[in-house]
Design a protein around this motif. Sequence first.
Motif, short mmCIF file in Angstrom:
data_model
loop_
_atom_site.label_atom_id
_atom_site.label_comp_id
_atom_site.label_asym_id
_atom_site.label_seq_id
_atom_site.Cartn_x
_atom_site.Cartn_y
_atom_site.Cartn_z
N LYS A 188 1.04 -1.16 -0.06
CA LYS A 188 0.05 0.01 0.00
C LYS A 188 0.97 1.18 -0.10
O LYS A 188 0.31 2.43 0.26
CB LYS A 188 -0.93 0.17 1.17
N LYS A 189 2.17 0.92 -0.29
CA LYS A 189 3.16 2.44 -0.20
C LYS A 189 3.46 2.33 -1.62
O LYS A 189 3.85 1.30 -2.23
CB LYS A 189 4.16 2.20 0.78
N ASN A 190 3.98 3.79 -1.99
CA ASN A 190 4.61 3.67 -3.54
C ASN A 190 6.12 3.68 -3.11
O ASN A 190 6.73 3.99 -2.32
CB ASN A 190 4.60 5.27 -3.74
N VAL A 191 6.91 2.67 -3.71
CA VAL A 191 8.16 2.26 -3.45
C VAL A 191 8.92 2.56 -5.00
O VAL A 191 8.54 1.91 -5.93
CB VAL A 191 8.47 1.02 -3.07
N LYS A 192 10.24 3.24 -4.84
CA LYS A 192 10.80 3.33 -6.25
C LYS A 192 12.11 2.37 -6.28
O LYS A 192 12.62 1.83 -5.32
CB LYS A 192 11.62 4.92 -6.17
N TYR A 193 12.43 1.75 -7.69
CA TYR A 193 13.34 1.16 -7.88
C TYR A 193 14.23 1.88 -8.90
O TYR A 193 13.42 2.28 -9.99
CB TYR A 193 12.91 -0.33 -8.40
N ASN A 194 15.26 1.78 -9.12
CA ASN A 194 16.33 2.12 -10.21
C ASN A 194 17.00 1.29 -10.79
O ASN A 194 17.35 0.01 -10.35
CB ASN A 194 17.40 3.26 -9.50
N TYR A 195 16.90 1.30 -12.11
CA TYR A 195 17.71 0.41 -13.03
C TYR A 195 19.18 0.68 -13.13
O TYR A 195 19.45 1.72 -13.70
CB TYR A 195 17.07 0.28 -14.47
N VAL A 196 19.87 -0.09 -12.43
CA VAL A 196 21.26 0.16 -12.48
C VAL A 196 22.26 -0.79 -13.33
O VAL A 196 21.94 -2.21 -13.55
CB VAL A 196 21.94 0.26 -10.78
N THR A 197 23.43 -0.50 -13.70
CA THR A 197 24.19 -1.34 -14.38
C THR A 197 25.75 -1.20 -13.81
O THR A 197 26.31 0.06 -13.59
CB THR A 197 24.36 -0.94 -15.93
N ASN A 198 26.76 -2.01 -14.00
CA ASN A 198 27.97 -2.16 -13.70
C ASN A 198 28.55 -3.52 -14.24
O ASN A 198 28.48 -4.48 -13.74
CB ASN A 198 28.30 -2.09 -12.56
N GLY A 199 29.11 -3.29 -15.60
CA GLY A 199 29.70 -4.38 -16.30
C GLY A 199 28.55 -5.22 -16.54
O GLY A 199 27.52 -5.15 -16.99
N LYS A 200 28.73 -6.52 -15.89
CA LYS A 200 27.57 -7.62 -16.14
C LYS A 200 26.52 -7.66 -15.24
O LYS A 200 25.49 -8.43 -15.62
CB LYS A 200 28.58 -9.09 -16.08
N THR A 201 26.80 -6.88 -14.11
CA THR A 201 25.51 -6.65 -13.19
C THR A 201 24.72 -5.67 -13.65
O THR A 201 25.21 -4.37 -13.80
CB THR A 201 26.14 -6.06 -11.76
N LYS A 202 23.51 -6.07 -13.84
CA LYS A 202 22.35 -5.11 -14.32
C LYS A 202 21.01 -5.71 -13.62
O LYS A 202 20.68 -6.73 -13.68
CB LYS A 202 22.28 -5.27 -15.95
N GLY A 203 20.29 -4.55 -13.19
CA GLY A 203 18.99 -5.00 -12.76
C GLY A 203 18.30 -3.67 -11.91
O GLY A 203 18.91 -2.71 -11.94
N TRP A 204 17.08 -3.99 -11.35
CA TRP A 204 16.52 -2.90 -10.51
C TRP A 204 16.72 -3.27 -9.09
O TRP A 204 16.97 -4.38 -8.47
CB TRP A 204 15.05 -3.28 -10.77
N VAL A 205 17.27 -1.97 -8.49
CA VAL A 205 17.39 -1.97 -7.06
C VAL A 205 16.74 -0.86 -6.39
O VAL A 205 16.27 0.13 -6.94
CB VAL A 205 19.02 -1.69 -6.90
N LEU A 206 16.27 -1.19 -5.09
CA LEU A 206 15.50 -0.33 -4.24
C LEU A 206 16.20 0.96 -4.13
O LEU A 206 17.35 0.98 -3.51
CB LEU A 206 15.09 -1.06 -2.89
N ALA A 207 15.59 2.08 -4.65
CA ALA A 207 16.38 3.32 -4.74
C ALA A 207 16.72 3.59 -3.25
O ALA A 207 17.87 4.41 -3.39
CB ALA A 207 15.31 4.40 -5.25
N SER A 208 15.98 3.27 -2.28
CA SER A 208 16.47 4.11 -0.99
C SER A 208 17.76 3.32 -0.60
O SER A 208 18.31 3.78 0.46
CB SER A 208 15.30 3.66 0.16
N GLN A 209 18.16 2.12 -1.07
CA GLN A 209 19.10 1.55 -0.62
C GLN A 209 20.53 2.02 -1.25
O GLN A 209 21.50 1.33 -0.99
CB GLN A 209 19.01 -0.12 -0.79
N LEU A 210 20.35 2.92 -2.33
CA LEU A 210 21.58 3.54 -3.02
C LEU A 210 22.03 4.73 -2.51
O LEU A 210 20.95 5.64 -2.08
CB LEU A 210 21.27 3.56 -4.54
N THR A 211 23.08 5.12 -2.63
CA THR A 211 23.57 6.42 -2.41
C THR A 211 24.12 7.32 -3.52
O THR A 211 24.72 6.73 -4.26
CB THR A 211 24.63 6.29 -1.26
N ALA A 212 23.85 8.62 -4.03
CA ALA A 212 24.21 9.02 -5.04
C ALA A 212 25.45 9.40 -5.20
O ALA A 212 26.13 9.46 -4.06
CB ALA A 212 23.42 10.30 -5.11
#
Length: 252
Positions: free
Chosen positions: A221-245
Amino acid sequence: MMKKVAMIAAAAAMVLPLGMGAIAPANDSVTAFAATKTAAKKVTHTLISAKTIKKAAYHVKSGKPALYSAKFAADQAKVTMTKKGTLAGSKTYYATKKIVVKVKATKTTKAKKVTYAYIKTANGKTAGWVALSKLTAGKFMAADGKADAKKAADKVAAKTYTLVSAKNLKKTAFHFKGNTPAFYSGKFAADKSKVTLTKKGLLPQSKTFYATKTITIKKAKKNVKYNYVTNGKTKGWVLASQLTAGKFMAAD
Protein backbone atom coordinates in the motif's frame (compact mmCIF):
# COMPACT_ATOMS: atom_id res chain seq x y z
CA MET A 1 69.45 -28.01 -10.86
CA MET A 2 69.38 -31.27 -12.84
CA LYS A 3 69.67 -33.17 -9.57
CA LYS A 4 66.67 -31.29 -8.11
CA VAL A 5 64.57 -32.01 -11.21
CA ALA A 6 65.52 -35.68 -11.01
CA MET A 7 64.50 -35.81 -7.34
CA ILE A 8 61.09 -34.23 -8.04
CA ALA A 9 60.52 -36.55 -10.98
CA ALA A 10 61.45 -39.52 -8.81
CA ALA A 11 59.07 -38.40 -6.06
CA ALA A 12 56.29 -37.98 -8.60
CA ALA A 13 57.00 -41.44 -9.96
CA MET A 14 56.55 -42.96 -6.50
CA VAL A 15 53.42 -40.98 -5.65
CA LEU A 16 52.02 -41.13 -9.17
CA PRO A 17 53.13 -44.50 -10.54
CA LEU A 18 51.47 -44.05 -13.91
CA GLY A 19 54.37 -41.88 -15.09
CA MET A 20 53.50 -40.65 -18.55
CA GLY A 21 49.97 -42.06 -18.35
CA ALA A 22 47.04 -39.76 -17.63
CA ILE A 23 45.30 -40.37 -14.33
CA ALA A 24 41.73 -40.94 -15.43
CA PRO A 25 38.50 -41.75 -13.59
CA ALA A 26 37.57 -45.38 -13.11
CA ASN A 27 34.37 -44.70 -15.00
CA ASP A 28 34.01 -42.30 -17.93
CA SER A 29 30.38 -41.60 -17.08
CA VAL A 30 29.53 -37.91 -17.11
CA THR A 31 26.62 -38.25 -14.70
CA ALA A 32 28.73 -37.15 -11.72
CA PHE A 33 30.17 -34.07 -13.38
CA ALA A 34 29.40 -31.82 -16.32
CA ALA A 35 31.45 -32.71 -19.40
CA THR A 36 32.88 -29.83 -21.40
CA LYS A 37 31.46 -29.45 -24.88
CA THR A 38 34.47 -27.73 -26.41
CA ALA A 39 37.82 -29.36 -27.11
CA ALA A 40 39.79 -29.84 -23.90
CA LYS A 41 42.67 -27.41 -23.47
CA LYS A 42 45.97 -28.82 -22.22
CA VAL A 43 48.27 -26.74 -20.03
CA THR A 44 51.74 -27.80 -18.88
CA HIS A 45 53.06 -26.62 -15.51
CA THR A 46 56.35 -27.01 -13.67
CA LEU A 47 55.95 -29.65 -10.95
CA ILE A 48 57.36 -28.37 -7.65
CA SER A 49 56.36 -31.24 -5.37
CA ALA A 50 54.20 -34.36 -5.21
CA LYS A 51 53.22 -36.49 -2.25
CA THR A 52 50.70 -38.96 -0.91
CA ILE A 53 48.47 -37.62 1.88
CA LYS A 54 46.31 -39.28 4.51
CA LYS A 55 42.83 -39.86 3.05
CA ALA A 56 40.79 -36.74 3.80
CA ALA A 57 37.17 -35.80 3.06
CA TYR A 58 36.23 -32.64 1.15
CA HIS A 59 33.12 -31.14 -0.41
CA VAL A 60 32.18 -28.25 -2.67
CA LYS A 61 30.45 -25.38 -0.87
CA SER A 62 29.96 -22.99 -3.78
CA GLY A 63 30.62 -22.78 -7.48
CA LYS A 64 31.66 -25.60 -9.79
CA PRO A 65 35.42 -26.29 -9.47
CA ALA A 66 37.16 -27.54 -12.60
CA LEU A 67 38.20 -31.20 -12.64
CA TYR A 68 41.42 -32.16 -14.47
CA SER A 69 43.25 -35.24 -15.66
CA ALA A 70 47.04 -35.08 -15.28
CA LYS A 71 49.90 -36.51 -17.34
CA PHE A 72 53.28 -36.57 -15.60
CA ALA A 73 56.56 -36.50 -17.54
CA ALA A 74 58.85 -39.41 -16.70
CA ASP A 75 62.15 -37.57 -17.20
CA GLN A 76 61.44 -34.02 -16.05
CA ALA A 77 59.46 -32.10 -13.42
CA LYS A 78 56.48 -31.30 -15.64
CA VAL A 79 52.77 -32.09 -15.50
CA THR A 80 50.21 -31.54 -18.26
CA MET A 81 46.67 -30.91 -17.04
CA THR A 82 43.54 -31.25 -19.17
CA LYS A 83 40.12 -30.06 -18.05
CA LYS A 84 37.59 -32.91 -17.97
CA GLY A 85 34.58 -31.12 -16.55
CA THR A 86 33.39 -29.65 -13.26
CA LEU A 87 32.71 -31.13 -9.82
CA ALA A 88 29.13 -31.53 -8.69
CA GLY A 89 27.95 -30.21 -5.33
CA SER A 90 26.12 -32.24 -2.66
CA LYS A 91 28.81 -34.94 -2.61
CA THR A 92 31.78 -35.99 -0.51
CA TYR A 93 35.15 -36.40 -2.23
CA TYR A 94 38.25 -38.07 -0.78
CA ALA A 95 41.73 -36.69 -1.39
CA THR A 96 44.70 -39.07 -1.34
CA LYS A 97 47.46 -37.19 -3.21
CA LYS A 98 48.66 -33.64 -3.52
CA ILE A 99 50.87 -31.75 -5.95
CA VAL A 100 52.17 -28.19 -6.05
CA VAL A 101 52.74 -26.66 -9.48
CA LYS A 102 54.05 -23.35 -10.76
CA VAL A 103 51.61 -21.60 -13.09
CA LYS A 104 53.28 -19.35 -15.65
CA ALA A 105 52.70 -15.61 -15.68
CA THR A 106 50.37 -14.13 -18.29
CA LYS A 107 49.85 -10.59 -19.57
CA THR A 108 47.41 -9.95 -16.73
CA THR A 109 48.58 -12.24 -13.90
CA LYS A 110 51.84 -13.03 -12.14
CA ALA A 111 53.38 -16.49 -11.91
CA LYS A 112 52.05 -18.36 -8.87
CA LYS A 113 52.10 -21.66 -7.03
CA VAL A 114 48.89 -23.69 -7.01
CA THR A 115 48.14 -26.80 -4.96
CA TYR A 116 46.00 -29.54 -6.52
CA ALA A 117 44.50 -32.54 -4.74
CA TYR A 118 43.67 -35.85 -6.38
CA ILE A 119 40.11 -36.62 -5.31
CA LYS A 120 37.49 -39.24 -6.00
CA THR A 121 34.05 -40.24 -4.81
CA ALA A 122 33.53 -43.26 -2.56
CA ASN A 123 32.33 -45.33 -5.53
CA GLY A 124 35.26 -44.17 -7.67
CA LYS A 125 33.05 -42.97 -10.53
CA THR A 126 34.42 -39.44 -10.34
CA ALA A 127 38.16 -38.90 -9.99
CA GLY A 128 40.70 -36.26 -10.94
CA TRP A 129 42.71 -33.24 -9.85
CA VAL A 130 41.09 -30.14 -8.34
CA ALA A 131 42.57 -26.89 -7.03
CA LEU A 132 42.63 -27.41 -3.26
CA SER A 133 41.54 -23.80 -2.65
CA LYS A 134 38.19 -24.62 -4.30
CA LEU A 135 37.37 -27.38 -1.80
CA THR A 136 36.06 -27.22 1.77
CA ALA A 137 37.41 -29.71 4.32
CA GLY A 138 34.94 -32.23 5.74
CA LYS A 139 32.13 -34.42 4.47
CA PHE A 140 29.12 -32.93 2.71
CA MET A 141 26.26 -32.49 5.17
CA ALA A 142 22.57 -32.17 4.33
CA ALA A 143 22.55 -28.72 5.94
CA ASP A 144 24.92 -27.53 3.21
CA GLY A 145 22.44 -28.68 0.60
CA LYS A 146 19.55 -26.95 2.37
CA ALA A 147 21.50 -23.69 2.45
CA ASP A 148 22.20 -24.00 -1.28
CA ALA A 149 18.54 -24.75 -1.94
CA LYS A 150 17.48 -21.71 0.08
CA LYS A 151 19.83 -19.49 -1.90
CA ALA A 152 18.46 -20.88 -5.14
CA ALA A 153 14.89 -20.33 -3.95
CA ASP A 154 15.68 -16.75 -2.95
CA LYS A 155 17.27 -16.15 -6.31
CA VAL A 156 14.25 -17.24 -8.35
CA ALA A 157 11.46 -15.94 -6.08
CA ALA A 158 9.29 -13.61 -8.18
CA LYS A 159 6.61 -11.12 -7.11
CA THR A 160 4.22 -9.04 -9.21
CA TYR A 161 3.38 -5.44 -8.33
CA THR A 162 1.18 -2.65 -9.68
CA LEU A 163 3.25 -0.25 -11.77
CA VAL A 164 2.52 3.35 -10.80
CA SER A 165 5.01 5.10 -13.09
CA ALA A 166 8.11 4.51 -15.21
CA LYS A 167 10.58 6.93 -16.77
CA ASN A 168 14.10 7.28 -18.12
CA LEU A 169 16.80 9.02 -16.10
CA LYS A 170 19.86 10.99 -17.07
CA LYS A 171 22.75 8.56 -16.44
CA THR A 172 23.51 8.99 -12.73
CA ALA A 173 26.18 7.39 -10.53
CA PHE A 174 25.27 5.56 -7.31
CA HIS A 175 26.92 3.32 -4.73
CA PHE A 176 25.79 1.73 -1.47
CA LYS A 177 27.14 2.14 2.06
CA GLY A 178 25.15 -0.14 4.35
CA ASN A 179 23.70 -3.59 3.80
CA THR A 180 24.27 -5.16 0.40
CA PRO A 181 21.18 -4.50 -1.76
CA ALA A 182 19.51 -7.18 -3.85
CA PHE A 183 19.01 -6.57 -7.55
CA TYR A 184 16.13 -7.86 -9.66
CA SER A 185 15.11 -8.54 -13.22
CA GLY A 186 11.88 -6.82 -14.27
CA LYS A 187 9.20 -8.23 -16.56
CA PHE A 188 6.60 -5.68 -17.62
CA ALA A 189 3.09 -6.73 -18.67
CA ALA A 190 2.16 -5.61 -22.18
CA ASP A 191 -1.55 -5.07 -21.56
CA LYS A 192 -1.71 -3.79 -17.96
CA SER A 193 0.25 -1.77 -15.42
CA LYS A 194 2.05 -4.67 -13.77
CA VAL A 195 5.71 -5.56 -13.28
CA THR A 196 7.16 -8.83 -11.99
CA LEU A 197 10.45 -8.53 -10.10
CA THR A 198 12.66 -11.62 -9.76
CA LYS A 199 15.68 -11.61 -7.48
CA LYS A 200 18.93 -12.24 -9.38
CA GLY A 201 21.45 -11.79 -6.58
CA LEU A 202 23.26 -9.12 -4.57
CA LEU A 203 25.17 -6.10 -5.82
CA PRO A 204 28.97 -6.52 -5.71
CA GLN A 205 30.87 -4.55 -3.08
CA SER A 206 32.94 -1.39 -3.65
CA LYS A 207 31.53 -0.52 -7.07
CA THR A 208 29.91 2.41 -8.83
CA PHE A 209 26.56 1.73 -10.49
CA TYR A 210 24.86 3.86 -13.12
CA ALA A 211 21.10 4.37 -13.09
CA THR A 212 19.31 5.04 -16.38
CA LYS A 213 15.66 4.26 -15.53
CA THR A 214 13.36 4.45 -12.53
CA ILE A 215 9.98 2.94 -11.70
CA THR A 216 7.49 3.43 -8.89
CA ILE A 217 5.47 0.41 -7.76
CA LYS A 218 2.73 -0.16 -5.22
CA LYS A 219 4.16 -2.31 -2.43
CA ALA A 220 2.29 -2.96 0.83
CA LYS A 221 0.00 0.00 0.00
CA LYS A 222 3.02 2.31 -0.35
CA ASN A 223 4.70 3.81 -3.40
CA VAL A 224 8.24 2.40 -3.66
CA LYS A 225 10.93 3.40 -6.17
CA TYR A 226 13.38 1.09 -7.94
CA ASN A 227 16.27 2.24 -10.12
CA TYR A 228 17.67 0.25 -13.03
CA VAL A 229 21.45 0.17 -12.52
CA THR A 230 24.38 -1.31 -14.41
CA ASN A 231 28.02 -2.13 -13.74
CA GLY A 232 29.63 -4.48 -16.25
CA LYS A 233 27.71 -7.76 -16.17
CA THR A 234 25.65 -6.67 -13.15
CA LYS A 235 22.35 -5.23 -14.37
CA GLY A 236 18.98 -4.95 -12.70
CA TRP A 237 16.45 -3.10 -10.58
CA VAL A 238 17.49 -1.99 -7.09
CA LEU A 239 15.46 -0.42 -4.29
CA ALA A 240 16.29 3.28 -4.70
CA SER A 241 16.34 3.92 -0.95
CA GLN A 242 19.31 1.53 -0.61
CA LEU A 243 21.47 3.52 -3.02
CA THR A 244 23.61 6.58 -2.26
CA ALA A 245 24.14 9.21 -4.95
CA GLY A 246 27.67 9.59 -6.31
CA LYS A 247 30.55 7.34 -7.32
CA PHE A 248 32.09 4.85 -4.90
CA MET A 249 35.21 6.26 -3.24
CA ALA A 250 37.82 4.24 -1.35
CA ALA A 251 36.98 6.21 1.80
CA ASP A 252 33.47 4.73 1.67
